[in-house]
Design a protein around this motif. Structure first.
Motif, PDB file in Angstrom:
ATOM      1  N   ALA A 143      -5.754  -5.446  26.608  1.00  0.00           N
ATOM      2  CA  ALA A 143      -6.150  -4.277  25.830  1.00  0.00           C
ATOM      3  C   ALA A 143      -4.927  -3.792  25.090  1.00  0.00           C
ATOM      4  CB  ALA A 143      -6.696  -3.201  26.759  1.00  0.00           C
ATOM      5  N   ALA A 144      -5.113  -3.293  23.874  1.00  0.00           N
ATOM      6  CA  ALA A 144      -3.948  -3.059  23.033  1.00  0.00           C
ATOM      7  C   ALA A 144      -3.998  -1.748  22.302  1.00  0.00           C
ATOM      8  CB  ALA A 144      -3.827  -4.190  22.008  1.00  0.00           C
ATOM      9  N   GLU A 145      -2.810  -1.252  22.012  1.00  0.00           N
ATOM     10  CA  GLU A 145      -2.650  -0.121  21.111  1.00  0.00           C
ATOM     11  C   GLU A 145      -2.105  -0.679  19.817  1.00  0.00           C
ATOM     12  OE1 GLU A 145       0.501   3.469  20.369  1.00  0.00           O
ATOM     13  OE2 GLU A 145       0.242   2.730  22.396  1.00  0.00           O
ATOM     14  N   THR A 146      -2.790  -0.406  18.697  1.00  0.00           N
ATOM     15  CA  THR A 146      -2.339  -0.955  17.437  1.00  0.00           C
ATOM     16  C   THR A 146      -1.714   0.115  16.552  1.00  0.00           C
ATOM     17  OG1 THR A 146      -4.493  -0.619  16.402  1.00  0.00           O
ATOM     18  CG2 THR A 146      -4.115  -2.724  17.493  1.00  0.00           C
ATOM     19  N   GLY A 147      -1.414   1.269  17.108  1.00  0.00           N
ATOM     20  CA  GLY A 147      -0.794   2.316  16.326  1.00  0.00           C
ATOM     21  C   GLY A 147       0.599   1.917  15.871  1.00  0.00           C
ATOM     22  N   ASP A 148       0.962   2.288  14.658  1.00  0.00           N
ATOM     23  CA  ASP A 148       2.285   2.016  14.111  1.00  0.00           C
ATOM     24  C   ASP A 148       3.194   3.165  14.513  1.00  0.00           C
ATOM     25  OD1 ASP A 148       3.510   1.299  10.731  1.00  0.00           O
ATOM     26  OD2 ASP A 148       4.538   1.566  12.643  1.00  0.00           O
ATOM     27  N   SER A 149       4.093   2.920  15.454  1.00  0.00           N
ATOM     28  CA  SER A 149       4.927   4.000  15.990  1.00  0.00           C
ATOM     29  C   SER A 149       5.803   4.625  14.917  1.00  0.00           C
ATOM     30  CB  SER A 149       5.791   3.470  17.145  1.00  0.00           C
ATOM     31  OG  SER A 149       6.601   2.394  16.702  1.00  0.00           O
ATOM     32  N   GLU A 150       6.269   3.804  13.960  1.00  0.00           N
ATOM     33  CA  GLU A 150       7.107   4.350  12.891  1.00  0.00           C
ATOM     34  C   GLU A 150       6.308   5.300  12.012  1.00  0.00           C
ATOM     35  OE1 GLU A 150       9.834   2.808   9.125  1.00  0.00           O
ATOM     36  OE2 GLU A 150       9.147   1.395  10.658  1.00  0.00           O
ATOM     37  N   ALA A 151       5.080   4.873  11.631  1.00  0.00           N
ATOM     38  CA  ALA A 151       4.222   5.731  10.815  1.00  0.00           C
ATOM     39  C   ALA A 151       3.845   6.989  11.575  1.00  0.00           C
ATOM     40  CB  ALA A 151       2.967   4.966  10.394  1.00  0.00           C
ATOM     41  N   ALA A 152       3.546   6.837  12.877  1.00  0.00           N
ATOM     42  CA  ALA A 152       3.168   7.990  13.685  1.00  0.00           C
ATOM     43  C   ALA A 152       4.310   8.987  13.785  1.00  0.00           C
ATOM     44  CB  ALA A 152       2.736   7.528  15.083  1.00  0.00           C
ATOM     45  N   GLY A 153       5.525   8.472  13.848  1.00  0.00           N
ATOM     46  CA  GLY A 153       6.675   9.359  13.977  1.00  0.00           C
ATOM     47  C   GLY A 153       6.886  10.227  12.751  1.00  0.00           C
ATOM     48  N   ILE A 178      -7.218   6.188   6.116  1.00  0.00           N
ATOM     49  CA  ILE A 178      -6.760   7.571   6.274  1.00  0.00           C
ATOM     50  C   ILE A 178      -5.258   7.687   6.116  1.00  0.00           C
ATOM     51  CG2 ILE A 178      -6.507   7.527   8.808  1.00  0.00           C
ATOM     52  CD1 ILE A 178      -7.784  10.430   6.563  1.00  0.00           C
ATOM     53  N   GLU A 179      -4.525   6.673   6.552  1.00  0.00           N
ATOM     54  CA  GLU A 179      -3.069   6.742   6.381  1.00  0.00           C
ATOM     55  C   GLU A 179      -2.682   6.639   4.913  1.00  0.00           C
ATOM     56  OE1 GLU A 179      -1.852   5.126  10.853  1.00  0.00           O
ATOM     57  OE2 GLU A 179      -1.405   3.871   9.103  1.00  0.00           O
ATOM     58  N   GLU A 180      -3.465   5.858   4.150  1.00  0.00           N
ATOM     59  CA  GLU A 180      -3.209   5.759   2.719  1.00  0.00           C
ATOM     60  C   GLU A 180      -3.651   7.023   1.985  1.00  0.00           C
ATOM     61  OE1 GLU A 180      -4.520   3.071  -1.161  1.00  0.00           O
ATOM     62  OE2 GLU A 180      -4.997   2.378   0.877  1.00  0.00           O
ATOM     63  N   LYS A 181      -4.869   7.497   2.282  1.00  0.00           N
ATOM     64  CA  LYS A 181      -5.399   8.667   1.586  1.00  0.00           C
ATOM     65  C   LYS A 181      -4.578   9.918   1.855  1.00  0.00           C
ATOM     66  CE  LYS A 181     -10.266   7.185   1.435  1.00  0.00           C
ATOM     67  NZ  LYS A 181     -10.483   7.327  -0.017  1.00  0.00           N
ATOM     68  N   SER A 182      -3.998  10.003   3.062  1.00  0.00           N
ATOM     69  CA  SER A 182      -3.211  11.199   3.417  1.00  0.00           C
ATOM     70  C   SER A 182      -1.733  11.037   3.097  1.00  0.00           C
ATOM     71  CB  SER A 182      -3.376  11.494   4.910  1.00  0.00           C
ATOM     72  OG  SER A 182      -2.744  10.503   5.701  1.00  0.00           O
ATOM     73  N   ASN A 183      -1.373   9.917   2.467  1.00  0.00           N
ATOM     74  CA  ASN A 183       0.040   9.629   2.176  1.00  0.00           C
ATOM     75  C   ASN A 183       0.902   9.680   3.438  1.00  0.00           C
ATOM     76  OD1 ASN A 183      -0.284   9.298  -0.683  1.00  0.00           O
ATOM     77  ND2 ASN A 183      -0.436  11.537  -0.867  1.00  0.00           N
ATOM     78  N   GLY A 184       0.320   9.199   4.541  1.00  0.00           N
ATOM     79  CA  GLY A 184       1.079   9.123   5.789  1.00  0.00           C
ATOM     80  C   GLY A 184       1.095  10.399   6.604  1.00  0.00           C
ATOM     81  N   ALA A 185       0.440  11.448   6.118  1.00  0.00           N
ATOM     82  CA  ALA A 185       0.438  12.710   6.870  1.00  0.00           C
ATOM     83  C   ALA A 185      -0.431  12.621   8.120  1.00  0.00           C
ATOM     84  CB  ALA A 185      -0.044  13.852   5.975  1.00  0.00           C
ATOM     85  N   ILE A 186      -1.450  11.735   8.091  1.00  0.00           N
ATOM     86  CA  ILE A 186      -2.309  11.507   9.253  1.00  0.00           C
ATOM     87  C   ILE A 186      -2.137  10.059   9.697  1.00  0.00           C
ATOM     88  CG2 ILE A 186      -4.654  11.510  10.175  1.00  0.00           C
ATOM     89  CD1 ILE A 186      -5.406  13.486   7.966  1.00  0.00           C
ATOM     90  N   ALA A 187      -1.772   9.857  10.944  1.00  0.00           N
ATOM     91  CA  ALA A 187      -1.619   8.511  11.506  1.00  0.00           C
ATOM     92  C   ALA A 187      -2.648   8.309  12.613  1.00  0.00           C
ATOM     93  CB  ALA A 187      -0.213   8.308  12.050  1.00  0.00           C
ATOM     94  N   VAL A 188      -3.031   7.068  12.812  1.00  0.00           N
ATOM     95  CA  VAL A 188      -4.024   6.730  13.831  1.00  0.00           C
ATOM     96  C   VAL A 188      -3.450   5.691  14.781  1.00  0.00           C
ATOM     97  CG1 VAL A 188      -6.321   5.786  14.277  1.00  0.00           C
ATOM     98  CG2 VAL A 188      -5.933   7.218  12.255  1.00  0.00           C
ATOM     99  N   GLU A 189      -3.576   5.952  16.067  1.00  0.00           N
ATOM    100  CA  GLU A 189      -3.221   4.979  17.097  1.00  0.00           C
ATOM    101  C   GLU A 189      -4.512   4.488  17.739  1.00  0.00           C
ATOM    102  OE1 GLU A 189      -0.592   7.057  19.705  1.00  0.00           O
ATOM    103  OE2 GLU A 189       1.144   6.808  18.389  1.00  0.00           O
ATOM    104  N   ILE A 190      -4.747   3.184  17.698  1.00  0.00           N
ATOM    105  CA  ILE A 190      -5.989   2.603  18.211  1.00  0.00           C
ATOM    106  C   ILE A 190      -5.744   1.992  19.588  1.00  0.00           C
ATOM    107  CG2 ILE A 190      -7.830   0.937  17.799  1.00  0.00           C
ATOM    108  CD1 ILE A 190      -7.076   1.044  14.814  1.00  0.00           C
ATOM    109  N   PHE A 191      -6.620   2.334  20.530  1.00  0.00           N
ATOM    110  CA  PHE A 191      -6.559   1.774  21.886  1.00  0.00           C
ATOM    111  C   PHE A 191      -7.846   1.003  22.124  1.00  0.00           C
ATOM    112  CE2 PHE A 191      -3.877   5.471  21.724  1.00  0.00           C
ATOM    113  CZ  PHE A 191      -2.758   5.126  22.474  1.00  0.00           C
ATOM    114  N   SER A 192      -7.757  -0.319  22.206  1.00  0.00           N
ATOM    115  CA  SER A 192      -8.943  -1.166  22.351  1.00  0.00           C
ATOM    116  C   SER A 192      -9.130  -1.606  23.803  1.00  0.00           C
ATOM    117  CB  SER A 192      -8.805  -2.393  21.438  1.00  0.00           C
ATOM    118  OG  SER A 192      -7.682  -3.168  21.823  1.00  0.00           O
TER     119      SER A 192
END
Length: 353
Positions: free
Chosen positions: A40-50, A79-93
């Motif tokens: 099971a994985a988290e695909t969130g981009d930690s750099e973008a989230a930071g 959403i990361e593109e539309k918000s210009n990086g202001a909103i990030a998503v971390e996915i947990f599958s």
């Protein structure tokens, strides 16, 4: 004395490192029975989230090739593109944060930001009207499904979900459901007789299988591969992409294209996460969910032929000559089980849509 002191220091440091290793991450351990052979994985981009103002944690129960993940990744990109990086998503599958039922509970108590789950499974315990999607052969085809979800009925069901203490954002796709088993071809209702079939934890599914002469057995989705492999159940029913992405074809040698129901994946957010967004951010979220819906539908439609070819190349028998009239007749009374949960007017609206 110095030697004893140094030994004590070493023990303290070792304990500290062990505690640090155990204390990181999401605070939830992976659920047993996630996608076999795949972590099971988290695909969130930690750099973008930071760098983001808002970080949304989105959990689902599928593998990284499952329908849920296809839509979730597209939503993240949108959403990361539309918000210009202001909103990030971390996915947990892969149910890493819990089963579908647990994910819904976490949405309700505000400990999880977003999830997507099958609307007619454990989610229907919270919104009983979603059981309508468990009625056999309610829809004529996918065009009928999409007219319903994208129209007045779909909106009404989202509003009912809102009233339960969450924000319902829209529908992604689980898909048309088909029966699989490991012993024989299924062409008629009589072929189902005596089979032990895994069902979703809802009364309508138990009634459905009993009407066909099968024995319904509720099994959590993240435990289903093991249950099939170990013979706990003879078969199950799910859309083609689910069968493929969760590798059920490794332990099921017969796929019958019964298309007995359609399951939508409802996308929900916790009230706490939704209310923490600005109106502009809320609009961007809704637009990204919609964009992911359209993208996923197109992708899944294109994948179906490839999946069927994969099954046949790997020794799975795909049965297409189904006696649909016989299946409809055998299951026509199943809707009566839902009379206290699904208004007759709702069923009529869908049938006449």
């Amino acid at each position: 004395m110095n030697k004893r002191f140094m030994t004590l220091i070493g023990l303290v440091l070792t304990l500290a490192m062990l505690l640090a290793a155990c204390g990181g991450g999401s605070g939830s351990e992976p659920t047993e029975g996630a996608d076999p052979g795949e972590d099971a994985a988290e695909t969130g981009d930690s750099e973008a989230a930071g760098e983001a103002d808002v970080i949304l944690r989105l959990a689902h129960s599928g593998s990284e090739t499952h329908q849920y993940h296809i839509a979730a990744v597209n939503f993240k990109e949108e959403i990361e593109e539309k918000s210009n990086g202001a909103i990030a998503v971390e996915i947990f599958s892969g149910s890493v944060l819990g089963s579908e039922g647990e994910a819904v509970e976490q949405i309700l108590d505000g400990t999880l930001d977003m999830t997507t789950v099958s609307a007619d499974s454990s989610f229907a315990n919270t919104v009983p009207e979603m059981n309508v999607f468990g009625i056999p052969y309610l829809f004529e085809n996918l065009d009928h499904v999409y007219r319903t979800l994208d129209g007045e009925v779909g909106t009404e069901l989202l509003e009912l979900s809102d009233q339960k203490g969450m924000k319902a954002l829209g529908y992604w796709e689980v898909g048309e459901r088909h029966v699989t088993n490991d012993s024989k071809e299924i062409k008629t209702p009589e072929d189902m007789n005596g089979l032990n079939i895994r069902v979703q934890p809802a009364p309508v599914w138990e009634a459905h299988m009993r009407a066909l002469g099968a024995s319904p057995t509720p099994v959590a989705f993240n435990e289903l591969y093991s249950a099939l492999d170990q013979g706990v159940v003879d078969g199950q029913e799910n859309p083609l992409n689910t069968i493929y992405s969760m590798k059920f074809d490794e332990v099921q040698k017969y796929v019958s294209l019964t298309a007995h129901t359609y399951s939508p994946a409802i996308v929900v957010m916790s009230e706490r996460a939704w209310e923490g967004l600005t109106p502009e951010q809320q609009q961007l979220i809704e637009e990204a969910v919609e964009a992911a819906k359209l993208y996923q539908r197109e992708e899944l439609a294109a994948m179906n032929d490839e999946i069927l070819a994969h099954f046949e190349e790997n020794g799975v028998t795909v049965t297409t000559d189904i006696d649909f009239d016989a299946f409809r007749e055998a299951t026509k009374e199943v809707r009566d089980v839902l009379s206290s949960q699904v208004p007759a007017e709702l069923i009529e609206k869908i049938e006449n849509n």
